[in-house]
Write an enzyme that holds these catalytic residues in place. Structure first.
Site, mmCIF file in Angstrom:
data_model
loop_
_atom_site.group_PDB
_atom_site.id
_atom_site.type_symbol
_atom_site.label_atom_id
_atom_site.label_comp_id
_atom_site.label_asym_id
_atom_site.label_seq_id
_atom_site.Cartn_x
_atom_site.Cartn_y
_atom_site.Cartn_z
ATOM 1 N N CYS A 82 0.826 -1.206 0.000
ATOM 2 C CA CYS A 82 0.000 0.000 0.000
ATOM 3 C C CYS A 82 0.861 1.258 0.000
ATOM 4 O O CYS A 82 1.541 1.523 -0.984
ATOM 5 C CB CYS A 82 -0.970 -0.031 1.189
ATOM 6 S SG CYS A 82 -2.389 1.066 0.993
ATOM 7 N N HIS A 84 -3.747 -5.330 -0.148
ATOM 8 C CA HIS A 84 -3.387 -5.869 1.165
ATOM 9 C C HIS A 84 -3.393 -7.389 1.153
ATOM 10 O O HIS A 84 -4.440 -8.015 1.322
ATOM 11 C CB HIS A 84 -4.354 -5.358 2.230
ATOM 12 C CG HIS A 84 -4.144 -3.928 2.597
ATOM 13 N ND1 HIS A 84 -3.311 -3.543 3.622
ATOM 14 C CD2 HIS A 84 -4.639 -2.790 2.056
ATOM 15 C CE1 HIS A 84 -3.302 -2.222 3.710
ATOM 16 N NE2 HIS A 84 -4.104 -1.747 2.773
ATOM 17 N N GLU A 117 -2.374 -9.289 3.493
ATOM 18 C CA GLU A 117 -2.750 -9.781 4.824
ATOM 19 C C GLU A 117 -4.264 -9.794 5.005
ATOM 20 O O GLU A 117 -4.797 -10.522 5.842
ATOM 21 C CB GLU A 117 -2.083 -8.955 5.915
ATOM 22 C CG GLU A 117 -2.775 -7.664 6.275
ATOM 23 C CD GLU A 117 -2.671 -6.585 5.222
ATOM 24 O OE1 GLU A 117 -3.397 -5.579 5.326
ATOM 25 O OE2 GLU A 117 -1.862 -6.729 4.273
#
Length: 361
Positions: free
Chosen positions: A249, A333, A335
């Site tokens: 990001c 993202h 994660e």
């Protein structure tokens, strides 16, 4: 709702929308943005990348499953993405006063009150999102009893506001990773700890080049990446070496700037759990979680860099990589709190590159 109080959402173009207050009955200003995520508001509201923003949730009913209680994992939150709510305000269509979920500890409204964050419901969020899609993200304010001035959070160094002030250590694994925290989501730390690493978490402006490490990770964060000049300078030094680097990001934007490229502000950003991206040079696409308002301009990158992922909605850059060195980044993202988890394998790719680098030393 008993003792309901009226509040207004006012946009910089003069649009005024009346609604009902929930959360803290107070006024707040920020940048009005929207997210199309259907679930995951506990994760989204604690994401530091939302700092300074008034968040519009397009899903029509919000609050029905409440907010879970805090649990810790390796001294960090097991559930939330940071230790506080970061949004400036929340805008929803229907707020569910009654909540029901097996791990709910409180209501969304009570949670917002804890952090003095205003919410407004009874808003036609479909109409509001159309305005934001046509005109782009714009400044706005939620006005309760006292008026406030409009404020552009992108003029602030938001990263400095959300980054820790001290170095923190986690885990005792075989690889030593430095995490430059520009507003990291906690699930990034969880993903690393689950992969048996030693993690050194440093503030955004910390000179990590003085540390002994095997791999460098650049976190997500809020605002304009060009505000992070010290980070960019340290990263330029790291790019002159061969230690693997992975950015997510804001970390992707910082890598692009340090490499000699440029960044630009998107019209309304990407904020959702359903952004499709294409892996360059393949026909393989992924559905990803995203939260950002800036992107790398790939036309400005030096010849030794290339785009790694492309957004299939608007063609913007979703990640870059060096053609010969183990440096890569994603604008989305991996994660993925709160989902989807299609690209979590990128953490494994990064640690594989770290292992290969150490073996070649």
């Amino acid at each position: 709702m008993e003792n309901a109080k009226s509040v207004k959402l006012i946009l910089e173009d003069g649009t005024e929308i009346e609604g009902t207050s929930f959360g803290a009955f107070t006024s707040a200003a920020g940048e009005v943005v929207f997210s199309t995520a259907m679930t995951g508001y506990p994760e989204n509201l604690t994401d530091p990348s939302f700092a300074g923003q008034i968040l519009v949730l397009t899903y029509p009913m919000v609050g029905n499953y409440g907010v879970p209680g805090e649990e810790l994992y390796e001294s960090i939150s097991k559930i939330f993405e940071s230790d506080k709510v970061h949004i400036a305000g929340l805008v929803v269509n229907y707020y569910s006063e009654e909540h029901s979920h097996w791990n709910a500890a409180k209501s969304l409204g009570d949670w917002l009150k804890e952090y003095n964050i205003p919410g407004i419901f009874g808003v036609d969020t479909r109409m509001l999102t159309k305005i934001l899609r046509e005109k782009g993200a714009m400044l706005g304010k939620i006005v309760a009893e006292e008026d406030v001035e409009l404020h552009d959070p992108n003029q602030d160094n938001l990263v400095a506001q959300v980054s820790p002030t001290e170095v923190q250590h986690y885990g005792h694994g075989q690889h030593k990773i430095v995490l430059v925290d520009c507003g990291t989501k906690t699930n990034i730390i969880r993903c690393f700890l689950q992969r048996d690493v030693e993690l050194i978490r440093v503030p955004w402006d910390y000179d990590f080049t003085t540390l002994d490490y095997d791999g460098l990770f650049l976190s997500n964060g809020p605002g304009d990446p060009k505000m992070c000049e010290p980070t960019i300078q340290h990263l330029q030094t790291a790019l002159g070496q061969d230690k693997p680097i992975f950015g997510i990001c804001l970390g992707s934007q910082l890598m692009g700037l340090a490499a000699g490229g440029d960044t630009f502000k998107l019209k309304y950003g990407h904020r959702s759990h359903n952004q499709p991206v294409l892996l360059s040079g393949t026909k393989r696409s992924y559905i990803t979680s995203q939260n950002h308002g800036f992107a790398v301009d790939t036309d400005t990158l030096p010849a030794e860099w290339e785009m790694l992922f492309e957004n299939l909605n608007d063609g913007t850059c979703e990640g870059i990589r060096h053609k010969t060195k183990p440096f890569f980044s994603t604008q989305f993202h991996p994660e993925a709190a709160g989902g989807p988890e299609d690209t979590e394998y990128l953490f494994d790719d990064f640690l594989k590159a770290v292992a290969e680098y150490k073996a070649a030393k």
